[in-house]
Design a protein around this motif. Structure first.
Motif, PDB file in Angstrom:
ATOM      1  N   LEU A   1       4.853 -11.731   1.314  1.00 60.71           N
ATOM      2  CA  LEU A   1       5.153 -12.936   0.545  1.00 60.71           C
ATOM      3  C   LEU A   1       4.021 -14.063   0.503  1.00 60.71           C
ATOM      4  O   LEU A   1       4.345 -14.757  -0.331  1.00 60.71           O
ATOM      5  CB  LEU A   1       6.459 -13.499   1.260  1.00 60.71           C
ATOM      6  N   ALA A   2       3.504 -14.108   1.350  1.00 57.10           N
ATOM      7  CA  ALA A   2       2.148 -15.043   1.222  1.00 57.10           C
ATOM      8  C   ALA A   2       1.118 -14.798   0.551  1.00 57.10           C
ATOM      9  O   ALA A   2       0.180 -15.545   0.172  1.00 57.10           O
ATOM     10  CB  ALA A   2       1.677 -15.344   2.813  1.00 57.10           C
ATOM     11  N   GLY A   3       1.123 -13.448  -0.124  1.00 56.00           N
ATOM     12  CA  GLY A   3       0.176 -13.034  -1.120  1.00 56.00           C
ATOM     13  C   GLY A   3      -1.326 -12.334  -0.577  1.00 56.00           C
ATOM     14  O   GLY A   3      -2.253 -12.189  -1.266  1.00 56.00           O
ATOM     15  N   ALA A   4      -0.756 -11.665   0.363  1.00 55.93           N
ATOM     16  CA  ALA A   4      -1.929 -10.957   1.261  1.00 55.93           C
ATOM     17  C   ALA A   4      -2.300  -9.533   0.654  1.00 55.93           C
ATOM     18  O   ALA A   4      -3.148  -8.885   1.083  1.00 55.93           O
ATOM     19  CB  ALA A   4      -1.776 -10.951   2.595  1.00 55.93           C
ATOM     20  N   VAL A   5      -1.275  -8.839  -0.079  1.00 55.41           N
ATOM     21  CA  VAL A   5      -1.310  -7.518  -0.639  1.00 55.41           C
ATOM     22  C   VAL A   5      -1.591  -7.326  -2.010  1.00 55.41           C
ATOM     23  O   VAL A   5      -0.466  -8.076  -2.669  1.00 55.41           O
ATOM     24  CB  VAL A   5       0.024  -6.776   0.042  1.00 55.41           C
ATOM     25  N   GLY A   6      -2.329  -6.817  -2.447  1.00 61.85           N
ATOM     26  CA  GLY A   6      -2.542  -6.636  -3.639  1.00 61.85           C
ATOM     27  C   GLY A   6      -2.031  -5.329  -4.533  1.00 61.85           C
ATOM     28  O   GLY A   6      -1.475  -4.417  -3.769  1.00 61.85           O
ATOM     29  N   HIS A   7      -2.085  -5.277  -5.782  1.00 57.59           N
ATOM     30  CA  HIS A   7      -1.639  -4.034  -6.593  1.00 57.59           C
ATOM     31  C   HIS A   7      -2.448  -2.892  -6.118  1.00 57.59           C
ATOM     32  O   HIS A   7      -1.986  -1.944  -6.459  1.00 57.59           O
ATOM     33  CB  HIS A   7      -1.707  -4.426  -8.057  1.00 57.59           C
TER      34      HIS A   7
ATOM     35  N   ALA B   1      -1.889   2.337  -6.187  1.00 64.33           N
ATOM     36  CA  ALA B   1      -1.373   1.421  -6.789  1.00 64.33           C
ATOM     37  C   ALA B   1       0.085   0.977  -6.179  1.00 64.33           C
ATOM     38  O   ALA B   1       0.774   2.107  -6.250  1.00 64.33           O
ATOM     39  CB  ALA B   1      -1.574   1.110  -8.430  1.00 64.33           C
ATOM     40  N   VAL B   2       0.323  -0.169  -6.103  1.00 62.96           N
ATOM     41  CA  VAL B   2       1.846  -0.469  -5.829  1.00 62.96           C
ATOM     42  C   VAL B   2       2.341  -1.890  -6.376  1.00 62.96           C
ATOM     43  O   VAL B   2       1.319  -2.683  -6.828  1.00 62.96           O
ATOM     44  CB  VAL B   2       1.916  -0.812  -4.442  1.00 62.96           C
ATOM     45  N   ALA B   3       3.556  -1.685  -7.112  1.00 67.49           N
ATOM     46  CA  ALA B   3       3.925  -3.070  -7.687  1.00 67.49           C
ATOM     47  C   ALA B   3       4.443  -3.997  -6.694  1.00 67.49           C
ATOM     48  O   ALA B   3       4.284  -3.617  -5.354  1.00 67.49           O
ATOM     49  CB  ALA B   3       5.242  -2.423  -8.511  1.00 67.49           C
ATOM     50  N   THR B   4       4.436  -5.355  -7.141  1.00 65.84           N
ATOM     51  CA  THR B   4       4.813  -6.431  -6.241  1.00 65.84           C
ATOM     52  C   THR B   4       6.157  -6.243  -5.723  1.00 65.84           C
ATOM     53  O   THR B   4       7.215  -5.794  -6.555  1.00 65.84           O
ATOM     54  CB  THR B   4       4.676  -7.642  -7.131  1.00 65.84           C
ATOM     55  N   LEU B   5       6.266  -6.446  -4.562  1.00 65.80           N
ATOM     56  CA  LEU B   5       7.696  -6.600  -3.792  1.00 65.80           C
ATOM     57  C   LEU B   5       8.704  -7.682  -4.569  1.00 65.80           C
ATOM     58  O   LEU B   5       8.017  -8.923  -4.598  1.00 65.80           O
ATOM     59  CB  LEU B   5       7.586  -7.086  -2.310  1.00 65.80           C
TER      60      LEU B   5
END
Length: 296
Positions: A63-69, A145-149
């Protein structure tokens, strides 16, 4: 250089990395033989007290933006400062509530249909990111690659989209997460209906949008494989079912048998919990506690 937290001495990104690494060592996803219409994968290690704590820290990090696509941790977009911390605290409370005390019918409905559902999606996100770094039977190759939660509980659209390598071939992994203490079979049927809709081309716009995002972060040798044909021809369905009451994971499931992908790409991921509510309560407690550790 990241600031360190004054009480822990640990930079926020390092805290999230440690949580993810701990999950990689504790949680095992193992394929089981016996099913004919799908492939069964069972998760173990979820019950250790440290596991929900690590999941909670990871989810706050997301949620804080630490994990990228690219399924990697990065401080580039990690929120910082008092205002960002207050904003994140408000967001976490909106997702999981102030406490784990759910007494009224409305409160119980929130727990069962929004709070737990969102955390289950977050756990799926963590498991897919883990597959970028740790071997498991979740999918047969490393995730790239992963999509945004989803930031909103019950947001419309697919719960999880990722890319993994099967040998040298990219595959689109499409996950649908369900969390129900007693109704695993019904939840699996609901997930299968989403996959049927994909077979019927009802999610093409979202999948093309996700693939467009992924293409931008892939290395050149993989980027060439990304096209509209990718999700149509190379896709894997992943129903993730978090449950307590046991149900027959290996039974013949016509709702899965009718889906387009081959058996090895219809993978039922069973997240069996000995105490369903205690697990999700512990994840929620960890999330509330993690906010001031992740955003400083």
């Amino acid at each position: 250089m990241q600031d360190t937290h004054p009480s822990t001495g640990t930079p926020p990104l390092e805290l999230i990395r440690q949580a993810l690494e701990h999950l990689g060592h504790m949680v095992r996803l193992t394929e089981e033989a016996g099913a004919t219409t799908h492939t069964v994968v069972v998760a173990t290690g979820l019950e250790a007290p440290s596991v929900p704590e690590s999941f909670g820290q990871y989810l706050v990090g997301v949620l804080a933006g630490a994990v990228g696509h690219d399924a990697q941790l990065s401080s580039d977009l990690l929120a910082q400062g008092v205002d960002a911390q207050a904003e994140l605290q408000k967001k976490v409370i909106s997702l999981i509530g102030n406490t784990n005390n759910f007494r009224t019918e409305k409160e119980i409905l929130f727990r069962d249909t929004k709070r737990n559902a969102w955390m289950a999606e977050g756990i799926v996100h963590a498991l897919m990111v883990l597959r970028a770094q740790h071997p498991s039977d979740c999918v047969v190759g490393a995730v790239h690659a992963v999509a945004t939660l989803h930031p909103i509980p019950t947001q419309q659209g697919l719960d999880s989209v990722a890319l993994y390598l099967d040998g040298t071939i990219l595959v689109v992994a499409i996950g649908e997460s369900k969390a129900s203490r007693e109704n695993g079979t019904d939840q699996l049927t609901e997930a299968a209906q989403i996959f049927r809709d994909i077979d019927n081309n009802q999610y093409g716009a979202q999948l093309r949008a996700e693939l467009s995002t992924f293409k931008a972060i892939l290395p050149p040798d993989l980027k060439a494989q990304v096209s509209d044909a990718l999700w149509r021809n190379n896709r894997c369905y992943l129903p993730f079912i978090a449950h307590e009451a046991e149900f027959d994971l290996h039974a013949r499931r016509l709702v899965l048998d009718r889906l387009s992908p081959p058996v090895d790409r219809k993978r039922l991921i069973a997240l069996r919990l000995v105490d369903f509510h205690s697990f999700f309560d512990a994840v929620a407690d960890s999330m509330r506690a993690a906010v001031p550790l992740v955003v400083i």
